[in-house]
Design a protein around this motif. Sequence first.
Motif, PDB file in Angstrom:
ATOM      1  N   VAL A  15       0.852  -1.191   0.000  1.00 13.79           N
ATOM      2  CA  VAL A  15       0.000   0.000   0.000  1.00 13.79           C
ATOM      3  C   VAL A  15       0.886   1.238   0.000  1.00 13.79           C
ATOM      4  O   VAL A  15       2.074   1.158   0.301  1.00 13.79           O
ATOM      5  CB  VAL A  15      -0.944   0.004   1.214  1.00 13.79           C
ATOM      6  N   PHE A  79     -11.781   4.934   3.256  1.00 14.53           N
ATOM      7  CA  PHE A  79     -11.015   4.432   2.116  1.00 14.53           C
ATOM      8  C   PHE A  79     -11.208   5.316   0.880  1.00 14.53           C
ATOM      9  O   PHE A  79     -10.266   5.578   0.135  1.00 14.53           O
ATOM     10  CB  PHE A  79     -11.393   2.982   1.808  1.00 14.53           C
ATOM     11  N   ALA A  86      -3.929   7.160   5.732  1.00 13.87           N
ATOM     12  CA  ALA A  86      -3.956   5.908   6.487  1.00 13.87           C
ATOM     13  C   ALA A  86      -5.183   5.925   7.379  1.00 13.87           C
ATOM     14  O   ALA A  86      -5.712   6.993   7.715  1.00 13.87           O
ATOM     15  CB  ALA A  86      -2.690   5.742   7.315  1.00 13.87           C
ATOM     16  N   ALA A 112      -6.621   1.365  -1.906  1.00 11.53           N
ATOM     17  CA  ALA A 112      -5.821   0.708  -0.868  1.00 11.53           C
ATOM     18  C   ALA A 112      -4.909   1.710  -0.167  1.00 11.53           C
ATOM     19  O   ALA A 112      -4.289   2.571  -0.801  1.00 11.53           O
ATOM     20  CB  ALA A 112      -4.999  -0.412  -1.485  1.00 11.53           C
ATOM     21  N   LYS A 113      -4.846   1.594   1.144  1.00  8.69           N
ATOM     22  CA  LYS A 113      -3.992   2.454   1.968  1.00  8.69           C
ATOM     23  C   LYS A 113      -3.758   1.732   3.296  1.00  8.69           C
ATOM     24  O   LYS A 113      -4.450   0.743   3.593  1.00  8.69           O
ATOM     25  CB  LYS A 113      -4.659   3.819   2.197  1.00  8.69           C
ATOM     26  N   PRO A 114      -2.800   2.155   4.102  1.00 10.24           N
ATOM     27  CA  PRO A 114      -2.573   1.479   5.376  1.00 10.24           C
ATOM     28  C   PRO A 114      -3.829   1.470   6.246  1.00 10.24           C
ATOM     29  O   PRO A 114      -4.455   2.514   6.464  1.00 10.24           O
ATOM     30  CB  PRO A 114      -1.457   2.317   6.021  1.00 10.24           C
ATOM     31  N   PHE A 115      -4.172   0.282   6.737  1.00 11.97           N
ATOM     32  CA  PHE A 115      -5.323   0.092   7.619  1.00 11.97           C
ATOM     33  C   PHE A 115      -4.806  -0.625   8.850  1.00 11.97           C
ATOM     34  O   PHE A 115      -4.210  -1.697   8.749  1.00 11.97           O
ATOM     35  CB  PHE A 115      -6.398  -0.735   6.910  1.00 11.97           C
ATOM     36  N   ILE A 116      -5.053  -0.048  10.036  1.00 14.79           N
ATOM     37  CA  ILE A 116      -4.386  -0.499  11.249  1.00 14.79           C
ATOM     38  C   ILE A 116      -5.387  -0.768  12.361  1.00 14.79           C
ATOM     39  O   ILE A 116      -6.297   0.014  12.602  1.00 14.79           O
ATOM     40  CB  ILE A 116      -3.369   0.557  11.748  1.00 14.79           C
ATOM     41  N   HIS A 125      -9.080  -7.622   8.828  1.00 12.04           N
ATOM     42  CA  HIS A 125      -7.812  -8.049   8.238  1.00 12.04           C
ATOM     43  C   HIS A 125      -8.002  -9.302   7.386  1.00 12.04           C
ATOM     44  O   HIS A 125      -7.498  -9.388   6.257  1.00 12.04           O
ATOM     45  CB  HIS A 125      -6.782  -8.330   9.335  1.00 12.04           C
ATOM     46  N   ILE A 128     -10.210  -8.448   4.176  1.00 10.84           N
ATOM     47  CA  ILE A 128      -9.481  -7.645   3.193  1.00 10.84           C
ATOM     48  C   ILE A 128      -8.430  -8.503   2.495  1.00 10.84           C
ATOM     49  O   ILE A 128      -8.250  -8.420   1.275  1.00 10.84           O
ATOM     50  CB  ILE A 128      -8.851  -6.410   3.859  1.00 10.84           C
ATOM     51  N   THR A 136      -2.468  -5.284   5.146  1.00 11.88           N
ATOM     52  CA  THR A 136      -2.979  -4.451   6.235  1.00 11.88           C
ATOM     53  C   THR A 136      -2.052  -4.628   7.438  1.00 11.88           C
ATOM     54  O   THR A 136      -1.096  -5.408   7.399  1.00 11.88           O
ATOM     55  CB  THR A 136      -4.421  -4.833   6.600  1.00 11.88           C
ATOM     56  N   HIS A 138      -1.612  -5.301  11.578  1.00 10.57           N
ATOM     57  CA  HIS A 138      -2.019  -5.633  12.938  1.00 10.57           C
ATOM     58  C   HIS A 138      -1.183  -4.752  13.848  1.00 10.57           C
ATOM     59  O   HIS A 138       0.004  -5.014  14.075  1.00 10.57           O
ATOM     60  CB  HIS A 138      -1.750  -7.119  13.198  1.00 10.57           C
TER      61      HIS A 138
END
Length: 316
Positions: A15, A79, A86, A112-116, A125, A128, A136, A138
């Motif tokens: 991403v 998103f 993010a 898509a981008k950082p997902f935390i 997680h 996706i 992604t 964790h």
Amino acid sequence: MTVRPTHTLFPYAPVPALPSEGVIGVIAPAGPASLDTDKAVQWMRARGYSLRVFPGVYENDGYLAGSDEVRLNDLHGAFADTDVAAIICLRGGYGTPRLLDRIDFDLLRANAKPFIGYSDITALHLAIARYAGFVTFHGPLLNADLLGGKQKPTESSFFNMLRGQVKAGSVLTHPVAYPLSTIEPGIAHGRLLGGNLSMIASTMGTPYEIDAEGVILFIEDINEPLYRIDRLLTHLRLAGTLGKLRGVLVGDVAGVDAAALARLLKQTFEPLRIPVLAGWRSGHCDPNLTLPMGALVKLDAGNKVLVLEQDVVVKR
């Protein structure tokens, strides 16, 4: 020493890296929590970022942070928002499984981008990874971790991973103050995937269950006594999930005696002849280190090393 077969898995898409400045969006796809907005904004500003808080963060619907519709709209909106670099989740709790069959995975893939997040966020997680195919993370929640005063490795691991300072070939750092434990030695290559063990087990038998073929499984949990951890692992064994794995990385299992847990892990995984490394500080713990879900990694359990085998973010 057991050496598992070299992976033939295609890497999930990296991403865009978190820029040195930009907007971080916060959503609450699971349970509610009170956000000190001023504190959150100041915390982000001190690190060069602005914060965009989505509406559901301020809602409370019992054990949910707003209705399913509100939480789903926030997920899609974060998103779709091209200004948001993010997305970090406010907290875990419960709620994300209720959204899975309504998510527009095409929208997520196209943006898509950082997902935390972690804990209940595990369901997102897994979904996706299966239906959008990008990496992604964790990693820390906004309230409990970043604003909760956890040890510095929580923050440094988070930003180093998302900014692209951890590249393919990097050994993921682990604090020496928290020794790791080899349950089963060996080397395995595979896709790191997993999260909260209870959530992994609860999605079994659904279209959103973990695709375990060639996976190095990461697990963590909290408030589950040893017999329940046994039951969850047995569920995965009887479902055939454990037999597909190439290795296991065990994170924090809060509230369980370490020696008793090690015995259970030995009983569970020794017959499978796969490497197992325990004690990784990720999950409901302090520090809480960020791990890239869906990324190709090498696990060397004997030498207590986890190596990233692909770039998980790319500079714009």
